[in-house]
Design a protein around this motif. Structure first.
Motif, mmCIF file in Angstrom:
data_model
loop_
_atom_site.group_PDB
_atom_site.id
_atom_site.type_symbol
_atom_site.label_atom_id
_atom_site.label_comp_id
_atom_site.label_asym_id
_atom_site.label_seq_id
_atom_site.Cartn_x
_atom_site.Cartn_y
_atom_site.Cartn_z
ATOM 1 N N HIS A 1 36.956 -73.762 -23.894
ATOM 2 C CA HIS A 1 37.546 -74.103 -25.197
ATOM 3 C C HIS A 1 36.991 -73.283 -26.356
ATOM 4 O O HIS A 1 37.372 -73.508 -27.513
ATOM 5 C CB HIS A 1 37.438 -75.603 -25.497
ATOM 6 N N PHE A 2 36.116 -72.296 -26.084
ATOM 7 C CA PHE A 2 35.662 -71.473 -27.205
ATOM 8 C C PHE A 2 36.857 -70.756 -27.829
ATOM 9 O O PHE A 2 37.683 -70.150 -27.155
ATOM 10 C CB PHE A 2 34.623 -70.428 -26.786
ATOM 11 N N SER B 1 42.432 -79.117 -26.832
ATOM 12 C CA SER B 1 43.707 -79.819 -26.635
ATOM 13 C C SER B 1 44.710 -78.942 -25.900
ATOM 14 O O SER B 1 45.436 -79.424 -25.020
ATOM 15 C CB SER B 1 44.285 -80.247 -27.995
ATOM 16 N N ALA B 2 44.753 -77.661 -26.250
ATOM 17 C CA ALA B 2 45.690 -76.744 -25.604
ATOM 18 C C ALA B 2 45.348 -76.563 -24.121
ATOM 19 O O ALA B 2 46.232 -76.556 -23.259
ATOM 20 C CB ALA B 2 45.691 -75.398 -26.319
ATOM 21 N N ALA C 1 46.302 -79.530 -22.200
ATOM 22 C CA ALA C 1 47.753 -79.640 -22.077
ATOM 23 C C ALA C 1 48.323 -78.674 -21.048
ATOM 24 O O ALA C 1 49.531 -78.672 -20.796
ATOM 25 C CB ALA C 1 48.410 -79.413 -23.437
ATOM 26 N N GLY C 2 47.471 -77.830 -20.463
ATOM 27 C CA GLY C 2 47.919 -76.927 -19.411
ATOM 28 C C GLY C 2 48.191 -75.504 -19.852
ATOM 29 O O GLY C 2 48.618 -74.673 -19.041
ATOM 30 N N TYR C 3 47.963 -75.194 -21.128
ATOM 31 C CA TYR C 3 48.195 -73.840 -21.615
ATOM 32 C C TYR C 3 47.044 -72.907 -21.228
ATOM 33 O O TYR C 3 45.921 -73.343 -20.971
ATOM 34 C CB TYR C 3 48.328 -73.834 -23.138
ATOM 35 N N GLY C 4 47.332 -71.620 -21.225
ATOM 36 C CA GLY C 4 46.310 -70.611 -21.028
ATOM 37 C C GLY C 4 45.745 -70.159 -22.359
ATOM 38 O O GLY C 4 46.367 -70.327 -23.415
ATOM 39 N N LYS C 5 44.544 -69.582 -22.304
ATOM 40 C CA LYS C 5 43.879 -69.010 -23.484
ATOM 41 C C LYS C 5 43.509 -67.574 -23.149
ATOM 42 O O LYS C 5 42.913 -67.307 -22.105
ATOM 43 C CB LYS C 5 42.627 -69.817 -23.829
ATOM 44 N N ALA C 6 43.874 -66.653 -24.030
ATOM 45 C CA ALA C 6 43.658 -65.230 -23.760
ATOM 46 C C ALA C 6 42.486 -64.692 -24.576
ATOM 47 O O ALA C 6 42.212 -65.163 -25.687
ATOM 48 C CB ALA C 6 44.916 -64.429 -24.072
ATOM 49 N N TYR C 7 41.839 -63.692 -24.009
ATOM 50 C CA TYR C 7 40.789 -62.963 -24.708
ATOM 51 C C TYR C 7 41.242 -61.526 -24.907
ATOM 52 O O TYR C 7 41.727 -60.879 -23.965
ATOM 53 C CB TYR C 7 39.489 -62.989 -23.920
ATOM 54 N N SER D 1 52.962 -68.841 -21.098
ATOM 55 C CA SER D 1 52.174 -70.076 -21.077
ATOM 56 C C SER D 1 50.871 -69.964 -21.862
ATOM 57 O O SER D 1 50.083 -70.916 -21.892
ATOM 58 C CB SER D 1 51.856 -70.468 -19.636
ATOM 59 N N VAL D 2 50.623 -68.809 -22.497
ATOM 60 C CA VAL D 2 49.410 -68.635 -23.295
ATOM 61 C C VAL D 2 49.621 -69.239 -24.678
ATOM 62 O O VAL D 2 50.558 -68.868 -25.394
ATOM 63 C CB VAL D 2 49.035 -67.147 -23.413
ATOM 64 N N ALA D 3 48.757 -70.169 -25.044
ATOM 65 C CA ALA D 3 48.871 -70.830 -26.341
ATOM 66 C C ALA D 3 48.268 -70.006 -27.459
ATOM 67 O O ALA D 3 48.766 -70.003 -28.591
ATOM 68 C CB ALA D 3 48.195 -72.202 -26.290
ATOM 69 N N GLY D 4 47.176 -69.311 -27.158
ATOM 70 C CA GLY D 4 46.494 -68.556 -28.203
ATOM 71 C C GLY D 4 45.570 -67.513 -27.618
ATOM 72 O O GLY D 4 45.273 -67.517 -26.423
ATOM 73 N N ALA D 5 45.128 -66.624 -28.481
ATOM 74 C CA ALA D 5 44.203 -65.567 -28.084
ATOM 75 C C ALA D 5 43.133 -65.425 -29.158
ATOM 76 O O ALA D 5 43.353 -65.763 -30.325
ATOM 77 C CB ALA D 5 44.944 -64.240 -27.898
ATOM 78 N N PHE D 6 41.985 -64.922 -28.752
ATOM 79 C CA PHE D 6 40.927 -64.651 -29.726
ATOM 80 C C PHE D 6 40.276 -63.321 -29.384
ATOM 81 O O PHE D 6 40.356 -62.838 -28.252
ATOM 82 C CB PHE D 6 39.882 -65.772 -29.750
ATOM 83 N N GLY D 7 39.656 -62.715 -30.401
ATOM 84 C CA GLY D 7 38.998 -61.435 -30.214
ATOM 85 C C GLY D 7 37.541 -61.509 -30.611
ATOM 86 O O GLY D 7 37.087 -62.483 -31.224
ATOM 87 N N PRO D 8 36.770 -60.480 -30.283
ATOM 88 C CA PRO D 8 35.333 -60.488 -30.562
ATOM 89 C C PRO D 8 35.008 -60.268 -32.035
ATOM 90 O O PRO D 8 35.824 -59.757 -32.801
ATOM 91 C CB PRO D 8 34.807 -59.332 -29.710
ATOM 92 N N HIS D 9 33.787 -60.661 -32.379
ATOM 93 C CA HIS D 9 33.228 -60.404 -33.700
ATOM 94 C C HIS D 9 32.157 -59.337 -33.561
ATOM 95 O O HIS D 9 31.298 -59.421 -32.670
ATOM 96 C CB HIS D 9 32.588 -61.666 -34.291
#
Length: 326
Positions: free
Chosen positions: A168-169, A201-202, A205-211, A113-121
């Motif tokens: 939403h970041f 939007s994700a 829509a009920g999706y998860g966001k991963a770090y 259910s994870v739509a996307g992931a992001f990593g640190p800068h």
């Protein structure tokens, strides 16, 4: 043939010497599965296309500068990709380790259910001390361990802008989107902040966001005074347009914020060991940087009141778009 698991997608315009470092770091990634690398150049004049084509394993596509758009170009890259996971970085975001790509994809694939992931800068070596501290402080807010967040408190989401922003970041300088989700939710074609508007939007829509804290890239900018104002104008205007946020609703509060930030910067510089005239000079310069920051935020918040000729001069993104830059 073995299925390509990840596609690394990079929009490029005049990437300079750093582009070579980025491509070398990407191609050196150690993964247990195949991946591909595609760049989309939008009219480079510095030899970026020729440089990229010298790297075996990099697919190079081009578009006219006039066709570039933050969301549009990334969607075009995604449409050409074969990977199950679409990994976006920029020409100045260099993976910090040979395991960056594996960590990013693993974070995105931790739950279906994870739509996307992001990593640190991380700040580039040699960046201003204040830049280093700001980036470290910002990404520390997402924790030290891999995590997944989703919209689980609607009342708080509706009433707490800070909570919404945290949810939403997202940053296309260092992020991964699941292909099956992108097919349903492509990146929006907006002037700025296409990544965060997509993430909102994700989340809705009920999706998860991963770090993915281990999927870091070196990406930072030591902008000058005018560039700082322009950058913050664009960000504040986009936050008002797409999210309804008023980053600086009052000029008096903006000035107070500038004073607070300048004091923080001076403290950080002292902690670094600066003293005497060197401390005074650098602290004074950072005070002007902070004043430019909040001035840009204030003008961006109230962009609808500004005449068009002012908008064209104060928006860094519009200037880059007119020049066909990324």
């Amino acid at each position: 043939m073995t299925e390509i698991r990840a596609s690394v997608l990079i929009p490029v315009k005049n990437g300079g010497a750093l582009l070579n470092e980025v491509l070398e770091a990407v191609l050196a990634q150690q993964t247990p599965w195949p991946f591909e690398v595609i760049i989309m150049d939008s009219g480079s004049s510095d030899g970026s296309v020729e440089l990229a084509r010298q790297h075996s394993g990099v697919r190079v596509e081009t578009i006219p500068a006039s066709e570039f758009g933050h969301g549009r170009t990334r969607n075009l890259l995604a449409s050409m990709a074969k990977g199950q996971f679409l990994v976006f970085i920029t020409q100045d975001a260099r993976p910090a380790s040979p395991h960056w790509l594996r960590h990013m994809v693993e974070a995105c694939d931790v739950e279906s259910s994870v739509a996307g992931a992001f990593g640190p800068h991380l700040a580039h070596p040699g960046a201003r001390h204040v830049t280093q501290r700001e980036l470290a402080q910002h990404f520390a807010g997402f924790g030290q361990q891999p995590s997944v967040v989703r919209l689980d408190d609607r009342a708080r989401f509706d009433s707490d802008p800070g909570y919404r922003q945290w949810l939403h970041f997202f940053s296309s300088n260092n992020a991964c989107i699941r292909r099956s989700v992108w097919e349903q939710l492509p990146l929006p074609e907006v002037a700025f902040a296409e990544d965060q508007t997509w993430a909102l939007s994700a989340i809705k829509a009920g999706y998860g966001k991963a770090y993915a804290p281990d999927a870091a890239v070196y990406h930072s900018h030591d902008f000058g005074i005018w560039e700082t104002l322009q950058r913050n104008f664009d960000e504040a205007r986009s936050f008002h347009r797409y999210f309804g946020y008023k980053v600086q609703a009052s000029f008096h509060r903006a000035l107070a914020s500038a004073v607070q930030l300048a004091r923080r910067d001076a403290r950080w510089l002292r902690e670094q060991g600066l003293g005497g005239g060197r401390l005074v000079r650098q602290a004074a310069f950072m005070a002007f940087i902070e004043l430019a920051r909040v001035t840009g935020q204030y003008l961006g918040t109230w962009h609808e009141r500004l005449p068009r000729f002012v908008l064209r001069s104060v928006s860094r993104d519009e200037q880059l778009q007119r020049a066909g830059a990324v």
